[in-house]
Design an enzyme around this catalytic site. Sequence first.
Site, PDB file in Angstrom:
ATOM      1  N   SER A 116       0.834  -1.203   0.000  1.00 10.47           N
ATOM      2  CA  SER A 116       0.000   0.000   0.000  1.00 10.47           C
ATOM      3  C   SER A 116       0.875   1.261   0.000  1.00 10.47           C
ATOM      4  O   SER A 116       1.622   1.503  -0.936  1.00 10.47           O
ATOM      5  CB  SER A 116      -0.945  -0.031   1.202  1.00 10.47           C
ATOM      6  OG  SER A 116      -1.972   0.912   1.073  1.00 10.47           O
ATOM      7  N   LYS A 168     -22.011  15.378   9.456  1.00 12.46           N
ATOM      8  CA  LYS A 168     -20.909  15.750  10.333  1.00 12.46           C
ATOM      9  C   LYS A 168     -20.461  14.585  11.210  1.00 12.46           C
ATOM     10  O   LYS A 168     -19.284  14.489  11.580  1.00 12.46           O
ATOM     11  CB  LYS A 168     -21.320  16.942  11.204  1.00 12.46           C
ATOM     12  CG  LYS A 168     -20.192  17.501  12.053  1.00 12.46           C
ATOM     13  CD  LYS A 168     -19.037  17.967  11.182  1.00 12.46           C
ATOM     14  CE  LYS A 168     -17.901  18.508  12.042  1.00 12.46           C
ATOM     15  NZ  LYS A 168     -16.716  18.853  11.232  1.00 12.46           N
TER      16      LYS A 168
END
Length: 239
Positions: A116, A168
């Site tokens: 990765s 949020k």
Amino acid sequence: MSGKGHPILAVLILLAVVGLFLGLVLTFVLPMAGPSGAFSFKEKIGVLPIEGTITQSDPLVAQLVEFRKDRRIKAIILRVNSPGGSVGPSQEIYREIRKTIETKKVIASLGSLAASGGYYVACGADRIHAAPGAAVGSIGVIALFLNLEKLAGKIGVETQVIKSADKKDMGGLWRALTDEERKVMQSMIDEYYGRFLDIVLAARPGLTRERLLPLADGRIVTAGRAAEGGLIDRVAYLD
């Protein structure tokens, strides 16, 4: 009297010469010693370890800048042993490596694991070598969210949220993602993934997208398979 004074004078002169020599050593020679204390009169190779999870970029970027400014260092080896990490720091390290190869040769040496983000930063180098036992790849992006909503309900824990907008608290522990929030997150992941593919293709000129995609599904491969697939230049030890 004069016969006795000559040996003393000789000793004083000898002490003065020794003192001068030690002064020259302290002034000119010791600054040439590296952190390990080894003297470096000739050209050097800088070795930069990139180990563990990549969560910050500042120390590695600072070391790259120092290597780049050191005229005695003619080439840099990135010694990568990393499972990856955060997107931001990986991108910043990659960017600094790309700036460095404009003036100095940079070689990535993959140790036991370059997955990765570990492989991402290696793509900034001029060449990529991997040890025979290395695991390479894991090209992809992932986001994990833990949902404790059902557990909280069983033990009688209630979460009360006051927020400025409906997304949020997206990804919070106390509730599952909505379908719309999944789409938002998937869009971000796809964007990061596309950028990752572009980085690999730019680093591996002979590699096409068609050849890359089968190896870019998140899997890790051996060093030999990585060399066959074009992810690295060769299988080689650090030395």
